[in-house]
Design a protein around this motif. Structure first.
Motif, PDB file in Angstrom:
ATOM      1  N   ILE A   1      79.794  14.772  42.823  1.00 24.06           N
ATOM      2  CA  ILE A   1      80.086  14.813  44.251  1.00 24.06           C
ATOM      3  C   ILE A   1      81.393  15.589  44.462  1.00 24.06           C
ATOM      4  CG2 ILE A   1      80.490  13.446  46.328  1.00 24.06           C
ATOM      5  CD1 ILE A   1      77.675  13.157  45.127  1.00 24.06           C
ATOM      6  N   ARG A   2      81.327  16.589  45.317  1.00 21.46           N
ATOM      7  CA  ARG A   2      82.498  17.428  45.578  1.00 21.46           C
ATOM      8  C   ARG A   2      83.093  17.061  46.935  1.00 21.46           C
ATOM      9  NH1 ARG A   2      79.891  21.776  45.781  1.00 21.46           N
ATOM     10  NH2 ARG A   2      79.752  21.919  48.059  1.00 21.46           N
ATOM     11  N   PRO A   3      84.263  16.387  46.941  1.00 23.15           N
ATOM     12  CA  PRO A   3      84.860  16.021  48.231  1.00 23.15           C
ATOM     13  C   PRO A   3      85.427  17.241  48.952  1.00 23.15           C
ATOM     14  CG  PRO A   3      85.739  14.684  46.432  1.00 23.15           C
ATOM     15  CD  PRO A   3      85.027  15.838  45.819  1.00 23.15           C
ATOM     16  N   LYS A   4      85.337  17.211  50.258  1.00 28.14           N
ATOM     17  CA  LYS A   4      86.023  18.221  51.066  1.00 28.14           C
ATOM     18  C   LYS A   4      87.503  17.885  51.157  1.00 28.14           C
ATOM     19  CE  LYS A   4      86.306  19.815  55.881  1.00 28.14           C
ATOM     20  NZ  LYS A   4      85.728  19.640  57.250  1.00 28.14           N
ATOM     21  N   LYS A   5      87.785  16.584  51.253  1.00 28.28           N
ATOM     22  CA  LYS A   5      89.156  16.133  51.446  1.00 28.28           C
ATOM     23  C   LYS A   5      89.268  14.703  50.955  1.00 28.28           C
ATOM     24  CE  LYS A   5      92.559  15.655  55.201  1.00 28.28           C
ATOM     25  NZ  LYS A   5      92.760  15.839  56.666  1.00 28.28           N
ATOM     26  N   MET A   6      90.437  14.371  50.381  1.00 30.03           N
ATOM     27  CA  MET A   6      90.699  12.997  49.947  1.00 30.03           C
ATOM     28  C   MET A   6      91.860  12.447  50.757  1.00 30.03           C
ATOM     29  SD  MET A   6      88.600  12.270  47.338  1.00 30.03           S
ATOM     30  CE  MET A   6      89.321  11.172  46.121  1.00 30.03           C
ATOM     31  N   ILE A   7      91.664  11.288  51.381  1.00 31.30           N
ATOM     32  CA  ILE A   7      92.727  10.608  52.119  1.00 31.30           C
ATOM     33  C   ILE A   7      93.113   9.371  51.323  1.00 31.30           C
ATOM     34  CG2 ILE A   7      93.343   9.401  54.241  1.00 31.30           C
ATOM     35  CD1 ILE A   7      91.379  11.198  55.729  1.00 31.30           C
ATOM     36  N   THR A   8      94.371   9.300  50.914  1.00 28.85           N
ATOM     37  CA  THR A   8      94.842   8.194  50.073  1.00 28.85           C
ATOM     38  C   THR A   8      95.565   7.154  50.922  1.00 28.85           C
ATOM     39  OG1 THR A   8      95.108   9.695  48.199  1.00 28.85           O
ATOM     40  CG2 THR A   8      96.263   7.586  48.092  1.00 28.85           C
ATOM     41  N   ILE A   9      95.141   5.901  50.798  1.00 30.04           N
ATOM     42  CA  ILE A   9      95.768   4.782  51.512  1.00 30.04           C
ATOM     43  C   ILE A   9      96.072   3.695  50.490  1.00 30.04           C
ATOM     44  CG2 ILE A   9      95.492   3.046  53.327  1.00 30.04           C
ATOM     45  CD1 ILE A   9      93.627   4.939  54.775  1.00 30.04           C
ATOM     46  N   GLY A  10      97.270   3.149  50.543  1.00 34.05           N
ATOM     47  CA  GLY A  10      97.739   2.236  49.504  1.00 34.05           C
ATOM     48  C   GLY A  10      97.369   0.782  49.651  1.00 34.05           C
ATOM     49  N   SER A  11      96.305   0.468  50.356  1.00 31.07           N
ATOM     50  CA  SER A  11      95.855  -0.926  50.441  1.00 31.07           C
ATOM     51  C   SER A  11      94.371  -0.961  50.761  1.00 31.07           C
ATOM     52  CB  SER A  11      96.634  -1.697  51.512  1.00 31.07           C
ATOM     53  OG  SER A  11      96.199  -1.342  52.820  1.00 31.07           O
ATOM     54  N   ASN A  12      93.715  -2.049  50.339  1.00 28.44           N
ATOM     55  CA  ASN A  12      92.294  -2.213  50.636  1.00 28.44           C
ATOM     56  C   ASN A  12      92.057  -2.302  52.140  1.00 28.44           C
ATOM     57  OD1 ASN A  12      91.323  -2.355  47.909  1.00 28.44           O
ATOM     58  ND2 ASN A  12      92.229  -4.391  47.779  1.00 28.44           N
ATOM     59  N   HIS A  13      92.928  -3.048  52.814  1.00 38.38           N
ATOM     60  CA  HIS A  13      92.780  -3.218  54.258  1.00 38.38           C
ATOM     61  C   HIS A  13      92.875  -1.871  54.970  1.00 38.38           C
ATOM     62  CE1 HIS A  13      92.926  -5.279  58.118  1.00 38.38           C
ATOM     63  NE2 HIS A  13      93.984  -4.541  58.444  1.00 38.38           N
ATOM     64  N   GLY A  14      93.812  -1.042  54.504  1.00 41.17           N
ATOM     65  CA  GLY A  14      93.960   0.279  55.098  1.00 41.17           C
ATOM     66  C   GLY A  14      92.729   1.142  54.898  1.00 41.17           C
ATOM     67  N   VAL A  15      92.132   1.067  53.721  1.00 41.89           N
ATOM     68  CA  VAL A  15      90.908   1.832  53.448  1.00 41.89           C
ATOM     69  C   VAL A  15      89.781   1.383  54.369  1.00 41.89           C
ATOM     70  CG1 VAL A  15      89.115   2.315  51.739  1.00 41.89           C
ATOM     71  CG2 VAL A  15      91.516   2.332  51.054  1.00 41.89           C
ATOM     72  N   VAL A  16      89.607   0.066  54.493  1.00 37.25           N
ATOM     73  CA  VAL A  16      88.549  -0.461  55.374  1.00 37.25           C
ATOM     74  C   VAL A  16      88.766  -0.005  56.813  1.00 37.25           C
ATOM     75  CG1 VAL A  16      87.611  -2.572  56.399  1.00 37.25           C
ATOM     76  CG2 VAL A  16      88.017  -2.458  53.932  1.00 37.25           C
ATOM     77  N   GLN A  17      89.998  -0.092  57.281  1.00 31.47           N
ATOM     78  CA  GLN A  17      90.290   0.322  58.651  1.00 31.47           C
ATOM     79  C   GLN A  17      90.049   1.822  58.833  1.00 31.47           C
ATOM     80  OE1 GLN A  17      90.956  -1.806  61.220  1.00 31.47           O
ATOM     81  NE2 GLN A  17      90.512  -3.340  59.635  1.00 31.47           N
ATOM     82  N   GLY A  18      90.323   2.608  57.789  1.00 33.50           N
ATOM     83  CA  GLY A  18      90.067   4.039  57.855  1.00 33.50           C
ATOM     84  C   GLY A  18      88.590   4.350  58.017  1.00 33.50           C
ATOM     85  N   VAL A  19      87.749   3.630  57.277  1.00 35.14           N
ATOM     86  CA  VAL A  19      86.298   3.827  57.409  1.00 35.14           C
ATOM     87  C   VAL A  19      85.839   3.386  58.795  1.00 35.14           C
ATOM     88  CG1 VAL A  19      84.025   3.208  56.520  1.00 35.14           C
ATOM     89  CG2 VAL A  19      85.924   3.551  54.929  1.00 35.14           C
ATOM     90  N   LYS A  20      86.340   2.241  59.259  1.00 32.93           N
ATOM     91  CA  LYS A  20      85.968   1.762  60.593  1.00 32.93           C
ATOM     92  C   LYS A  20      86.361   2.762  61.675  1.00 32.93           C
ATOM     93  CE  LYS A  20      86.582  -2.565  61.719  1.00 32.93           C
ATOM     94  NZ  LYS A  20      87.215  -3.897  61.906  1.00 32.93           N
TER      95      LYS A  20
END
Length: 294
Positions: free
Chosen positions: A208-227
């Motif tokens: 899988i070739r990502p176009k862009k990677m967004i790094t967030i330093g917490s699980n909660h932050g990742v979930v909120q990013g997807v939401k």
């Protein structure tokens, strides 16, 4: 004395021997030794009857009291030994520390209220390093243990799943091709995180070739990013279930969900592990028993 009490209670040498898992000659020998000690006949063993003598009655009552005191002493010593004290310094990776560790802490605190608990939550790499440097007594982490001098033991299985925003275009497609999975934005954890390692491995394994990677330093932050619709993610199902976003899970073709293990990390030298830490590890294993076929 225990043999004597059993014989009197059972009113039979044979039944007492069976209950004590001893041979009948051994039981008879115990009674003879006791009679020799008190220099008195304790049991009238005529062929037609089984009868305690007056001396036997006294010895029987005192024997019962003595055995009761011994049993009480054993119980009190056991309870005293369970009253461990001191401090346990526990390290946990974010997924384990935020969602798995709290029930473990509660159960341990109820069993050993005199032990103080100190918890540090960081990514797996930092927890491993802290245990290695003896800044922490034990770690509960996700991912691999590569540091020298550490021992690891899996205690819980966890599934990794793909999360897709509700309004993402890929959800509206009737069929999804391999090309559709390319050049997407993915939200991930920071370097050193076990979750990040799993995502990197997944992207590489399935080409899988990502176009862009967004790094967030917490699980909660990742979930909120997807939401919020920032992008897709590859996250622990434990996190997903505890944050109530199961509806964001999507099975995509060409990408298989995978499992990993949460692990206990301790110094390899057993002499460096305190009794309190040993009891804590027993609590972890009791609450999360893995099959030995992992």
């Amino acid at each position: 004395m225990k043999t004597f009490v059993a014989v009197v209670d059972q009113k039979s040498f044979t039944r007492a021997a069976a209950s004590l898992n001893l041979s009948q000659p051994t039981v008879s020998s115990h009674i003879k030794n006791l009679e020799r000690y008190f220099d008195a006949t304790l049991i009238d063993r005529s062929p037609k009857r089984f009868h305690l003598t007056k001396t036997g009655e006294i010895v029987y009552q005192r024997s019962r009291q003595a055995i009761g005191l011994i049993d009480k002493a054993v119980q009190e010593v056991s309870e005293y030994q369970r009253e461990l004290g001191g401090l346990i310094r526990i390290g946990a990776s974010y997924t384990v520390g935020e969602y798995i560790l709290p029930p473990i802490l509660k159960a341990f605190d109820q069993a050993y209220p005199s032990v103080d608990l100190q918890v540090r939550i960081e990514n797996s790499k930092r927890i491993n390093e802290a245990v290695q440097h003896h800044d922490l007594d034990v770690g509960l982490i996700e991912g691999k243990v590569t540091q020298h001098g550490l021992s690891s033991e899996p205690f819980m299985e966890d599934e990794m799943v793909v999360l897709v925003p509700e309004a993402h275009p890929i959800r509206k497609q009737s069929s999804i091709t391999f090309a559709d999975l390319q050049d997407q934005t993915w939200i991930t954890r920071e370097e050193g995180s076990g979750t990040r390692a799993m995502m990197d491995s997944m992207l590489e394994s399935f080409n899988i070739r990502p176009k862009k990677m967004i790094t967030i330093g917490s699980n909660h932050g990742v979930v909120q990013g997807v939401k919020a619709g920032l992008g897709l993610s590859f996250l622990s199902k434990t996190v997903v279930c505890h944050t109530g976003v199961e509806h964001l899970i999507m099975q995509l073709p060409y990408i298989k969900t995978t499992t990993r293990y949460f692990s206990i990390v301790t110094p390899m030298n057993r002499e460096e592990i305190s009794d309190s830490v040993d009891k804590f590890l027993e609590e972890v294993r009791a609450l999360h028993q893995l099959s030995k076929n992992y």
